[in-house]
Design a protein around this motif. Structure first.
Motif, PDB file in Angstrom:
ATOM      1  N   ARG A 155       0.842  -1.205   0.000  1.00  0.00           N
ATOM      2  CA  ARG A 155       0.000   0.000   0.000  1.00  0.00           C
ATOM      3  C   ARG A 155       0.880   1.259   0.000  1.00  0.00           C
ATOM      4  N   ASP A 156       1.999   1.204   0.719  1.00  0.00           N
ATOM      5  CA  ASP A 156       2.911   2.364   0.753  1.00  0.00           C
ATOM      6  C   ASP A 156       3.443   2.669  -0.641  1.00  0.00           C
ATOM      7  N   GLN A 157       3.891   1.613  -1.335  1.00  0.00           N
ATOM      8  CA  GLN A 157       4.436   1.821  -2.690  1.00  0.00           C
ATOM      9  C   GLN A 157       3.361   2.378  -3.615  1.00  0.00           C
ATOM     10  N   TRP A 158       2.149   1.864  -3.468  1.00  0.00           N
ATOM     11  CA  TRP A 158       1.029   2.292  -4.315  1.00  0.00           C
ATOM     12  C   TRP A 158       0.736   3.773  -4.076  1.00  0.00           C
ATOM     13  N   GLU A 159       0.735   4.161  -2.808  1.00  0.00           N
ATOM     14  CA  GLU A 159       0.434   5.559  -2.494  1.00  0.00           C
ATOM     15  C   GLU A 159       1.560   6.481  -2.960  1.00  0.00           C
ATOM     16  N   SER A 161       3.734   5.940  -5.618  1.00  0.00           N
ATOM     17  CA  SER A 161       3.734   6.104  -7.070  1.00  0.00           C
ATOM     18  C   SER A 161       2.956   4.993  -7.767  1.00  0.00           C
ATOM     19  N   LYS A 162       1.726   5.333  -8.122  1.00  0.00           N
ATOM     20  CA  LYS A 162       0.899   4.350  -8.830  1.00  0.00           C
ATOM     21  C   LYS A 162       1.524   3.984 -10.162  1.00  0.00           C
ATOM     22  N   SER A 163       2.103   4.988 -10.839  1.00  0.00           N
ATOM     23  CA  SER A 163       2.611   4.708 -12.187  1.00  0.00           C
ATOM     24  C   SER A 163       3.782   3.715 -12.137  1.00  0.00           C
ATOM     25  N   THR A 164       4.649   3.845 -11.130  1.00  0.00           N
ATOM     26  CA  THR A 164       5.756   2.883 -11.009  1.00  0.00           C
ATOM     27  C   THR A 164       5.203   1.481 -10.744  1.00  0.00           C
ATOM     28  N   CYS A 165       4.216   1.408  -9.850  1.00  0.00           N
ATOM     29  CA  CYS A 165       3.616   0.100  -9.536  1.00  0.00           C
ATOM     30  C   CYS A 165       2.939  -0.495 -10.771  1.00  0.00           C
ATOM     31  N   LEU A 166       2.216   0.347 -11.495  1.00  0.00           N
ATOM     32  CA  LEU A 166       1.506  -0.161 -12.683  1.00  0.00           C
ATOM     33  C   LEU A 166       2.496  -0.640 -13.748  1.00  0.00           C
ATOM     34  N   ALA A 167       3.618   0.056 -13.859  1.00  0.00           N
ATOM     35  CA  ALA A 167       4.634  -0.368 -14.840  1.00  0.00           C
ATOM     36  C   ALA A 167       5.158  -1.757 -14.467  1.00  0.00           C
TER      37      ALA A 167
END
Ligand SMILES: Nc1ncnc2c1ncn2[C@@H]1O[C@H](COP(=O)(O)OP(=O)(O)O)[C@@H](O)[C@H]1O
Ligand SMILES: [Mg+2]
Length: 358
Positions: A155-159, A161-167
Motif C-alpha cells: 500500500r505504501d508503494q502504491w500511495e 507512485s501508482k505509475s511505477t507500480c503499474l509499470a
C-alpha cells in the motif's frame, strides 16, 4: 472423559461454512470417548457457548447467536468459565474449525497456546505463513517448487507512485494476470485481469483487503488439489487428487466456491501415474516447507511443464461435502476416521510439547 472444545464461526466471510463444519465434526466425534464443549465465535468476535444446531445447512447461512452466554478463556491455563463465573471444566484439547483472518492465520492458535490448551491442526507459524501468499511462495521457491511469477505491491508503494507500480504490474500481464490480496481467502478480493486498463481497479480492490497485493501471472492448466494428513506416527499421507472444473465463471471465485455456481469437483481427478506421484511429492514438500502439522490442502495447476503450486490451506473447507474430506473418503479414510486421526494428532502434539519441556 477427555473434554474437547469445538471452536467455530468467527469474523471471516466463511462464518457459515465454519458452522456447517462444526455440525459435521460434532456428529462425527466419538461421544463415548469425548465430551464436546461447543464454543461459537460470533461475527463480531465474541466467544460464546453455542450448541451446534442439527438444522444448520449452508444455503441458510447459519450464524452464531450474539445472545448466547459469553465465555472467558483461561489465559495462563485453568478452567473455561462463563462470565457469570460458572466453570465448564478444564479443556483437554481444542479443535478449531475456523477459516480466514483470526481463524486460519495463527491468531487463535496463539491464543490457545497462551491458555495452555493443546489444539488440533497447524501451529502459529505455519498458519501465518500459509495465510500470506507472498511469504508462502518464497518458501515454495526455496524448496524447488514451481510457482507463477509475480510482482508484489504494498500500500505504501502504491500511495507513493501508482505509475511505477503499474509499470511493474504490466510486466506480468502476458497472457493475463490474477491480482489478489496477499492475505485473504475464499477468492475475496481476487480479480482476473485481461486488459491493462483494468489493472488499477484490481490493485485497489486487493489493497482494500490487505496492505500487500500480489499481481501474479495466470497459470494455464488444470486446477487440481490434494489433501495431506499427518498420521499419529508422524508419517504424511497424501490423498487422491481432485479437479475443479469451472464452467460458468471466469475462475474459481467466491460464487463458484460457496454458492455452487459454475464449478464441479471431479473426485478423483484423472491423472497419469507419473503426474500423481509428482503431485504427492510436491504436496509433501509444500507441507514441510511451511512447517505444517495435522492437515493441509495443497492447491496446484497441472501445466504442460508440470505442477505449479498456488497455495496451501491450513484449515481447508471441512464440511462433510468439502474437497478435503471427500478426497480422503476416496482414498479410504472416511470423515469419522479423519476426525479421530486429527484428535489423536492433537493429543500427540501435547505429549511432544510436554516432553520437550521436561
Ligand atoms: N496464477 C493463477 N493462475 C490461474 N488461476 C488463478 C491464479 N491465481 C488464482 N487463480 C484462480 O483464483 C482462485 C482463487 O485464488 P487463490 O490464490 O487460490 O486465493 P484464495 O486464497 O482466495 O483461494 C483459484 O482457485 C484459481 O481459480
Ligand atoms: Mg485458493
Amino acid at each position: 472423559m477427555q473434554r474437547i472444545a469445538l471452536i467455530y464461526g468467527g469474523e471471516s466471510s466463511e462464518h457459515s461454512v465454519s458452522c456447517v463444519t462444526a455440525l459435521g465434526v460434532f456428529t462425527a466425534i466419538d461421544s463415548t470417548k469425548y465430551e464436546i464443549i461447543p464454543i461459537g465465535i460470533t461475527k463480531t468476535g465474541r466467544f460464546v457457548l453455542e450448541p451446534v444446531n442439527q438444522e444448520w445447512r449452508l444455503e441458510d447461512f447459519p450464524e452464531v447467536s450474539e445472545d448466547s452466554p459469553e465465555l472467558l478463556l483461561p489465559l495462563g491455563g485453568g478452567e473455561l468459565r462463563m462470565t457469570s463465573g460458572i466453570s465448564l471444566g478444564k479443556i483437554h484439547l481444542a479443535f478449531p474449525v475456523l477459516h480466514g483472518p483470526n481463524g486460519e492465520d495463527g491468531s487463535i492458535q496463539g491464543l490457545l497456546q497462551l491458555c495452555k490448551i493443546p489444539y488440533v491442526g497447524n501451529g502459529v507459524m505455519a498458519s501465518a505463513l500459509a495465510m500470506d501468499k507472498v511469504q508462502a511462495k518464497a518458501l515454495f521457491r526455496d524448496v524447488g517448487l514451481e510457482v507463477a511469477s509475480e510482482q508484489v505491491i504494498t500500500r505504501d508503494q502504491w500511495e507513493e507512485s501508482k505509475s511505477t507500480c503499474l509499470a511493474r504490474a504490466k510486466k506480468i500481464l502476458k497472457p493475463d494476470a490474477f491480482v489478489k490480496p496477499s492475505r485473504s481467502g475464499s477468492s475475496v478480493g481476487v480479480s482476473l485481469v485481461l486488459k491493462e486498463k483494468d489493472l488499477e481497479a484490481a490493485i485497489e480492490l486487493a489493497l482494500s483487503h490487505d496492505q500487500t497485493a500480489m499481481v501474479e501471472r495466470r497459470v494455464l492448466g488444470r486446477e487440481i488439489e490434494c489433501s495431506v494428513l499427518e498420521m499419529p506416527n508422524g508419517d504424511l499421507q497424501v490423498s487422491k487428487a481432485g479437479e475443479i472444473l469451472v464452467t460458468g465463471r471466469p475462475f474459481y471465485d467466491y460464487e463458484a466456491k460457496y454458492l455452487g455456481a459454475g464449478a464441479e469437483l471431479v473426485i478423483p481427478a484423472k491423472l497419469s501415474a507419473k503426474d500423481s506421484s509428482a503431485l504427492a511429492k510436491a504436496a509433501m514438500a509444500a507441507f514441510r516447507a511451511l512447517g505444517c502439522k495435522g492437515l493441509a490442502r495443497t492447491d496446484f495447476f497441472l501445466t504442460k511443464k508440470g505442477w505449479v503450486i498456488t497455495e496451501v490451506n491450513t484449515m481447508p473447507g471441512f464440511t462433510p461435502i468439502s474437497m478435503y474430506p471427500l478426497l480422503f473418503e476416496a482414498s479410504g479414510i472416511n470423515y469419522q476416521e479423519l476426525v479421530e486421526i486429527l484428535i489423536q494428532n492433537g493429543f500427540g502434539e501435547q505429549e511432544l510439547t510436554e516432553e520437550s519441556a521436561d
